[in-house]
Motif scaffolding. Structure first.
Motif, PDB file in Angstrom:
ATOM      1  N   GLY A   4       3.167 -13.367   1.701  1.00  0.00           N
ATOM      2  CA  GLY A   4       3.400 -12.507   0.549  1.00  0.00           C
ATOM      3  C   GLY A   4       2.855 -11.104   0.711  1.00  0.00           C
ATOM      4  N   TYR A   5       1.804 -10.949   1.517  1.00  0.00           N
ATOM      5  CA  TYR A   5       1.151  -9.658   1.679  1.00  0.00           C
ATOM      6  C   TYR A   5       0.995  -9.347   3.157  1.00  0.00           C
ATOM      7  N   LEU A   6       1.476  -8.191   3.570  1.00  0.00           N
ATOM      8  CA  LEU A   6       1.279  -7.738   4.942  1.00  0.00           C
ATOM      9  C   LEU A   6       0.661  -6.357   4.865  1.00  0.00           C
ATOM     10  N   PHE A   7      -0.640  -6.303   5.106  1.00  0.00           N
ATOM     11  CA  PHE A   7      -1.409  -5.070   4.981  1.00  0.00           C
ATOM     12  C   PHE A   7      -1.905  -4.674   6.368  1.00  0.00           C
ATOM     13  N   LEU A   8      -1.187  -3.753   6.987  1.00  0.00           N
ATOM     14  CA  LEU A   8      -1.566  -3.246   8.303  1.00  0.00           C
ATOM     15  C   LEU A   8      -1.882  -1.756   8.235  1.00  0.00           C
ATOM     16  N   ALA A   9      -2.276  -1.291   7.060  1.00  0.00           N
ATOM     17  CA  ALA A   9      -2.587   0.122   6.869  1.00  0.00           C
ATOM     18  C   ALA A   9      -3.781   0.536   7.718  1.00  0.00           C
ATOM     19  N   ASP A  10      -3.720   1.778   8.164  1.00  0.00           N
ATOM     20  CA  ASP A  10      -4.802   2.383   8.941  1.00  0.00           C
ATOM     21  C   ASP A  10      -5.111   1.627  10.222  1.00  0.00           C
ATOM     22  N   THR A  11      -4.087   1.069  10.826  1.00  0.00           N
ATOM     23  CA  THR A  11      -4.228   0.420  12.131  1.00  0.00           C
ATOM     24  C   THR A  11      -3.143   0.971  13.048  1.00  0.00           C
ATOM     25  N   THR A  12      -3.339   0.824  14.316  1.00  0.00           N
ATOM     26  CA  THR A  12      -2.275   1.180  15.252  1.00  0.00           C
ATOM     27  C   THR A  12      -1.847  -0.065  16.020  1.00  0.00           C
ATOM     28  N   ARG A  24      12.717 -10.944   8.113  1.00  0.00           N
ATOM     29  CA  ARG A  24      12.689 -12.375   7.764  1.00  0.00           C
ATOM     30  C   ARG A  24      11.575 -12.711   6.774  1.00  0.00           C
ATOM     31  N   LEU A  25      10.707 -11.764   6.465  1.00  0.00           N
ATOM     32  CA  LEU A  25       9.588 -12.021   5.554  1.00  0.00           C
ATOM     33  C   LEU A  25      10.042 -11.803   4.110  1.00  0.00           C
ATOM     34  N   VAL A  26      10.967 -12.618   3.682  1.00  0.00           N
ATOM     35  CA  VAL A  26      11.646 -12.417   2.400  1.00  0.00           C
ATOM     36  C   VAL A  26      10.763 -12.680   1.176  1.00  0.00           C
ATOM     37  N   ASN A  27       9.572 -13.222   1.375  1.00  0.00           N
ATOM     38  CA  ASN A  27       8.675 -13.458   0.245  1.00  0.00           C
ATOM     39  C   ASN A  27       7.606 -12.378   0.101  1.00  0.00           C
ATOM     40  N   LEU A  28       7.686 -11.337   0.918  1.00  0.00           N
ATOM     41  CA  LEU A  28       6.707 -10.254   0.816  1.00  0.00           C
ATOM     42  C   LEU A  28       6.782  -9.577  -0.544  1.00  0.00           C
ATOM     43  N   VAL A  29       5.619  -9.345  -1.141  1.00  0.00           N
ATOM     44  CA  VAL A  29       5.540  -8.530  -2.350  1.00  0.00           C
ATOM     45  C   VAL A  29       4.829  -7.211  -2.048  1.00  0.00           C
ATOM     46  N   ASP A  30       4.088  -7.162  -0.944  1.00  0.00           N
ATOM     47  CA  ASP A  30       3.342  -5.960  -0.566  1.00  0.00           C
ATOM     48  C   ASP A  30       3.493  -5.755   0.935  1.00  0.00           C
ATOM     49  N   LEU A  31       4.136  -4.648   1.306  1.00  0.00           N
ATOM     50  CA  LEU A  31       4.236  -4.262   2.703  1.00  0.00           C
ATOM     51  C   LEU A  31       3.563  -2.911   2.840  1.00  0.00           C
ATOM     52  N   SER A  32       2.362  -2.911   3.401  1.00  0.00           N
ATOM     53  CA  SER A  32       1.563  -1.698   3.534  1.00  0.00           C
ATOM     54  C   SER A  32       1.408  -1.363   5.010  1.00  0.00           C
ATOM     55  N   LEU A  33       2.145  -0.348   5.434  1.00  0.00           N
ATOM     56  CA  LEU A  33       2.108   0.098   6.819  1.00  0.00           C
ATOM     57  C   LEU A  33       1.627   1.538   6.916  1.00  0.00           C
ATOM     58  N   LYS A  34       0.826   1.965   5.949  1.00  0.00           N
ATOM     59  CA  LYS A  34       0.323   3.333   5.919  1.00  0.00           C
ATOM     60  C   LYS A  34      -0.453   3.639   7.199  1.00  0.00           C
ATOM     61  N   ASP A  35      -0.163   4.792   7.780  1.00  0.00           N
ATOM     62  CA  ASP A  35      -0.896   5.310   8.944  1.00  0.00           C
ATOM     63  C   ASP A  35      -1.036   4.252  10.035  1.00  0.00           C
ATOM     64  N   LYS A  51      11.778  -8.926  -2.959  1.00  0.00           N
ATOM     65  CA  LYS A  51      10.647  -9.273  -3.825  1.00  0.00           C
ATOM     66  C   LYS A  51       9.532  -8.223  -3.745  1.00  0.00           C
ATOM     67  N   LEU A  52       9.727  -7.213  -2.888  1.00  0.00           N
ATOM     68  CA  LEU A  52       8.687  -6.201  -2.714  1.00  0.00           C
ATOM     69  C   LEU A  52       8.359  -5.504  -4.026  1.00  0.00           C
ATOM     70  N   ILE A  53       7.082  -5.422  -4.301  1.00  0.00           N
ATOM     71  CA  ILE A  53       6.584  -4.640  -5.423  1.00  0.00           C
ATOM     72  C   ILE A  53       6.059  -3.311  -4.897  1.00  0.00           C
ATOM     73  N   LEU A  54       5.455  -3.348  -3.708  1.00  0.00           N
ATOM     74  CA  LEU A  54       4.903  -2.149  -3.094  1.00  0.00           C
ATOM     75  C   LEU A  54       5.427  -2.001  -1.676  1.00  0.00           C
ATOM     76  N   LEU A  55       5.974  -0.821  -1.381  1.00  0.00           N
ATOM     77  CA  LEU A  55       6.364  -0.442  -0.031  1.00  0.00           C
ATOM     78  C   LEU A  55       5.608   0.833   0.293  1.00  0.00           C
ATOM     79  N   ASP A  56       4.586   0.713   1.131  1.00  0.00           N
ATOM     80  CA  ASP A  56       3.728   1.848   1.479  1.00  0.00           C
ATOM     81  C   ASP A  56       3.932   2.204   2.947  1.00  0.00           C
ATOM     82  N   LEU A  57       4.657   3.292   3.179  1.00  0.00           N
ATOM     83  CA  LEU A  57       4.916   3.789   4.525  1.00  0.00           C
ATOM     84  C   LEU A  57       4.308   5.175   4.721  1.00  0.00           C
TER      85      LEU A  57
END
Length: 172
Positions: A4-12, A24-35, A51-57
């Motif tokens: 449901g949550y994929l938070f990879l912000a501030d990583t490389t 394929r991650l159709v149940n994600l509600v939060d995809l955070s790929l900031k920086d 289902k995304l509530i937050l898309l942070d790019l």
């Protein structure tokens, strides 16, 4: 598939284009790929993550235009596309994204157009809208027109919207 949550912000971790496997991650509600070193275009398949509530790019090197498909993501509340290299016109279809409460488009030097269709639909429910709708020179027309923006950045103004935005969409 149940993630449901994929938070990879501030990583490389695994920089480059947004991985196609994420489709394929159709149940994600939060995809955070900031920086996170993202490059290339925002894929049109992003709409499959409905289902995304937050898309942070925020703060990547994404190029190309904003896919019109984003407007069809009915659950989307936060769309952070600021600090990239997006180009072209802001899709008028964003006016249909009536559940959006936070829209950050600033610091995309070649993003142009109007947010007025969006403003007309969601003015009363907005929390934060920031775009490059300001200018430091009266002879220069701002690249974006926006009557509902809570902040209007000027191109090249690095101090405008210098806050780090993090959202918590976890209902618990």
């Amino acid at each position: 598939r149940k993630l449901g949550y994929l938070f990879l912000a501030d990583t490389t971790f695994n920089p480059g284009p947004i991985p196609e496997d994420y489709q394929r991650l159709v149940n994600l509600v939060d995809l955070s790929l900031k920086d996170s070193g993202r490059t290339g275009e925002i894929p049109s398949w992003i709409e499959d993550l409905d289902k995304l509530i937050l898309l942070d790019l925020d703060s990547n090197d994404l190029t190309g235009t904003i896919p019109t498909e984003i407007a069809g993501m009915a659950s989307l509340v936060g769309l952070l596309l600021n600090r990239n290299s997006l180009t072209g016109n802001i899709p008028e279809e964003l006016g249909f994204a009536t559940d959006l409460r936070m829209l950050l488009l600033d610091h995309n030097a070649n993003l142009t157009g109007s947010l007025e269709p969006f403003c007309a639909e969601v003015q009363a429910t907005l929390f934060k809208v920031i775009a490059d709708c300001g200018t430091d020179n009266a002879d220069v027309i701002a690249p974006v027109t926006c009557s509902c923006c809570t902040s209007c950045c000027s191109p090249g103004d690095s101090e405008c919207n210098s806050l780090d935005w993090f959202a918590d969409v976890d209902p618990e």
